[in-house]
Write a protein that holds these residues in place. Structure first.
Motif, PDB file in Angstrom:
ATOM      1  N   ALA A 188     100.626 -43.972  54.296  1.00  0.00           N
ATOM      2  CA  ALA A 188     101.818 -43.649  53.511  1.00  0.00           C
ATOM      3  C   ALA A 188     102.062 -42.153  53.440  1.00  0.00           C
ATOM      4  O   ALA A 188     103.174 -41.720  53.116  1.00  0.00           O
ATOM      5  CB  ALA A 188     101.688 -44.224  52.103  1.00  0.00           C
ATOM      6  N   GLY A 191     104.567 -39.221  56.284  1.00  0.00           N
ATOM      7  CA  GLY A 191     105.785 -38.443  56.105  1.00  0.00           C
ATOM      8  C   GLY A 191     105.518 -37.068  55.527  1.00  0.00           C
ATOM      9  O   GLY A 191     106.120 -36.075  55.946  1.00  0.00           O
ATOM     10  N   ASP A 234     105.483 -39.597  44.271  1.00  0.00           N
ATOM     11  CA  ASP A 234     105.810 -40.595  45.287  1.00  0.00           C
ATOM     12  C   ASP A 234     107.186 -40.385  45.904  1.00  0.00           C
ATOM     13  O   ASP A 234     107.432 -40.809  47.051  1.00  0.00           O
ATOM     14  CB  ASP A 234     105.739 -41.992  44.676  1.00  0.00           C
ATOM     15  N   TRP A 275     108.387 -37.693  47.003  1.00  0.00           N
ATOM     16  CA  TRP A 275     108.258 -36.781  48.138  1.00  0.00           C
ATOM     17  C   TRP A 275     107.720 -37.483  49.378  1.00  0.00           C
ATOM     18  O   TRP A 275     107.915 -37.010  50.506  1.00  0.00           O
ATOM     19  CB  TRP A 275     107.364 -35.616  47.762  1.00  0.00           C
ATOM     20  N   LEU A 276     107.030 -38.621  49.207  1.00  0.00           N
ATOM     21  CA  LEU A 276     106.533 -39.360  50.356  1.00  0.00           C
ATOM     22  C   LEU A 276     107.679 -39.811  51.267  1.00  0.00           C
ATOM     23  O   LEU A 276     107.491 -39.950  52.484  1.00  0.00           O
ATOM     24  CB  LEU A 276     105.728 -40.574  49.889  1.00  0.00           C
ATOM     25  N   TRP A 277     108.859 -40.063  50.691  1.00  0.00           N
ATOM     26  CA  TRP A 277     110.009 -40.501  51.472  1.00  0.00           C
ATOM     27  C   TRP A 277     110.896 -39.342  51.907  1.00  0.00           C
ATOM     28  O   TRP A 277     111.571 -39.425  52.944  1.00  0.00           O
ATOM     29  CB  TRP A 277     110.839 -41.513  50.662  1.00  0.00           C
ATOM     30  N   LEU A 278     110.900 -38.289  51.125  1.00  0.00           N
ATOM     31  CA  LEU A 278     111.800 -37.172  51.429  1.00  0.00           C
ATOM     32  C   LEU A 278     111.175 -36.127  52.340  1.00  0.00           C
ATOM     33  O   LEU A 278     111.891 -35.336  52.964  1.00  0.00           O
ATOM     34  CB  LEU A 278     112.256 -36.494  50.127  1.00  0.00           C
TER      35      LEU A 278
END
Length: 564
Positions: free
Chosen positions: A445, A448, A520, A522-525
């Motif tokens: 995870a 990214g 969390d 920031w994991l996608w961004l």
């Protein structure tokens, strides 16, 4: 009738080592003439070398000053061994070797192999690293003298001289041998693997030493030091300590080992040096690429650049791609980036020396203690390191950069093309590094976060190194040796490395802060933001540095052109 007058011929002067030393000093003087910045960098490098030499001197002299004979052998064996190992490996992966006197320029002169090797070895003694090593190793002479009197000091001095000659001959023989291998297409891949192995040995050996210090008692460590003292790495440096401990016969045997090692290294160097002077090895007739169609222009574009436009930008990208793959000097830099880029983040995130000693337990602890912020820090280091090779990208071209100047290539197009060609090789490496670290840590995870920090630092590094390569370029010797450096250029390279690494890391610090504060989200961004940040920084750097390049093209050509 005129009587012919016979003029006696003057006997030919025998060429000796002092001629090579005088020639090197004269070449150095000519290189410094009218170049105040070179003089300043040389003086700064000399002062820095003297400072490191003073620190090393006191470390090696400590057992004698403290009257601790128990630790004298360990300090001599391990300290001398590290000096020798540094001389062998550091030129391959960082500083290069001083090629003020390029051996290829002596190819047409009637010089014997023995004269050439001894002369170049004597000229190599006239350098800042050799002076710093001599002053550092003098601490062993002080230790031997304080513990065993003048006889031990005398033997210690002989050992220091022999050890220094072994270091110089070993460094030249190794780099010359690798240069010969890298010129041959058929063995280039094998040489690349061997170079990568040698580069990778630096870190593991240091970690093994740290693990041994932490887990091994002093008695066992002393036994290891005695074993190292009988190897070529430690034999010359421990001879004086052996005399101080009453083992005169052992000291003589170790000096003989040093002399034999020096003879083998000189023989190896002479063979590889003669091969390097003959010329570039041929790989056979050129072969037409399989499936090559579309005319001569299309065949000039490698498959990796099939997407490039058939214009000035695409031609520059294709040319740089071929150079990065075929030029031994550039290829050696790519291998270094790959090895260090994989090794450092794995060791940092897995606990360093603990990983070597505890294995799986260290991985479990590292997985529990790791965090997105810590991983981002290591990825920023890798990204900045990956872009570092472009800090002297025009130095690789040398005088051939005149073709771009005559063609009137705009600076922005030049820098964008160079960044694109370099990224074709480096970006896949960065992806592999991020994926490997995510899998080893068991944190897919976080991929990214790793990729965002990695590409942000890489893009910022490309922008900063665009300016560094224009404003801080330096010439490289016209040598087939990919590790060759002009005298004083090693310090210049180290200074540019420090400036580029610090600046690239500072510009990517926001990604560490975001990883620590945003959680969390920031994991996608991280990945899209990092890609946009890196690409934008690289394009902005090419735009701004390109204007500077347009104004400095003549000065840049004069700077990167080697002086004869």
């Amino acid at each position: 009738m005129a009587v012919p007058v016979t003029v006696p011929e003057r006997p030919a002067r025998r060429v000796s080592s002092r001629h090579f030393v005088r020639l090197k000093l004269r070449v150095l003087g000519n290189n410094f003439r009218g170049q105040k910045w070179r003089i300043a960098l040389f003086v700064l490098g000399l002062l820095l070398g003297l400072w490191f030499a003073a620190v090393g001197f006191f470390l090696l002299a400590t057992p004698g000053l403290a009257d601790e004979p128990r630790y004298a052998l360990m300090v001599a064996a391990f300290g001398g061994g590290l000096l020798t190992l540094g001389w062998l490996l550091l030129p391959l992966v960082f500083f290069g070797v001083d090629e003020t006197l390029d051996p290829a320029r002596f190819a047409l002169l009637p010089l014997s192999r023995r004269t050439l090797v001894t002369g170049l070895l004597a000229a190599a003694l006239v350098s800042v690293p050799a002076l710093a090593t001599t002053l550092t190793a003098a601490g062993l002479v002080v230790t031997a003298g304080l513990l065993g009197g003048w006889s031990a000091a005398l033997v210690g001095a002989l050992g220091v001289v022999a050890g220094l000659l072994v270091c110089l001959a070993g460094a030249r023989a190794l780099t010359s041998a690798f240069a010969t291998m890298l010129r041959s297409r058929r063995v280039r891949d094998l040489a690349a693997v061997l170079l990568a192995v040698l580069a990778a040995l630096l870190g593991p050996l240091q970690l093994l030493v740290f693990a041994a210090v932490r887990q091994t008692d002093w008695d066992r460590l002393e036994g290891v030091a005695r074993v190292v003292g009988w190897t070529p790495f430690g034999a010359p440096w421990t001879a004086g300590v052996d005399v101080a401990e009453g083992r005169a016969g052992t000291a003589v045997a170790k000096l003989l080992i040093a002399v034999a090692t020096l003879g083998v290294l000189l023989l190896w160097w002479s063979r590889s040096l003669e091969s390097a002077m003959v010329g570039t090895a041929s790989s056979g007739p050129a072969r037409t690429p399989r499936g090559a169609t579309g005319g001569a222009v299309t065949q000039l574009f490698p498959r990796a650049t099939g997407w490039a436009r058939r214009d000035r930008f695409g031609a520059l990208v294709a040319r740089e791609c071929r150079y990065w793959w075929r030029d031994a000097r550039r290829r050696a830099n790519l291998i270094t980036v790959a090895v260090v880029g994989v090794f450092v983040p794995l060791m940092v995130n897995l606990g360093g020396p603990a990983f070597l000693s505890d294995g799986g337990a260290a991985v479990e602890r590292a997985t529990a203690d790791s965090s997105p912020a810590l991983v981002s820090v290591t990825m920023i280091f890798v990204g900045a390191l990956a872009s570092l090779t472009l800090a002297n990208q025009f130095g690789f071209d040398g005088s051939s950069y005149a073709a771009n100047l005559v063609a009137g290539v705009p600076g922005r197009v030049e820098l964008r093309a160079r960044m694109a060609a370099f990224s074709i090789y480096v970006v896949p490496m960065l992806v592999v590094i991020a994926v490997a670290l995510a899998l080893v840590l068991g944190r897919p995870a976080w991929l990214g976060v790793m990729g965002g920090a990695l590409f942000a630092a890489y893009g910022c590094g490309l922008a900063i190194n665009g300016f560094v390569s224009v404003l801080g370029a330096y010439s490289l010797p016209e040598s087939s040796n990919p590790f060759a450096m002009n005298s004083g250029a090693g310090f210049t390279k180290g200074l540019l490395t420090l400036v580029s690494m610090v600046a690239s890391a500072m510009t990517a610090v926001p990604f560490v802060v975001a990883a620590a504060l945003l959680g969390d989200v920031w994991l996608w961004l991280a990945l899209p933001v990092g890609l946009a940040y890196g690409v934008g920084a690289a394009l902005l750097g090419a735009y701004l540095a390109g204007d500077t390049l347009d104004r400095r093209q003549p000065e840049l050509l004069a700077t990167v052109t080697p002086r004869r």
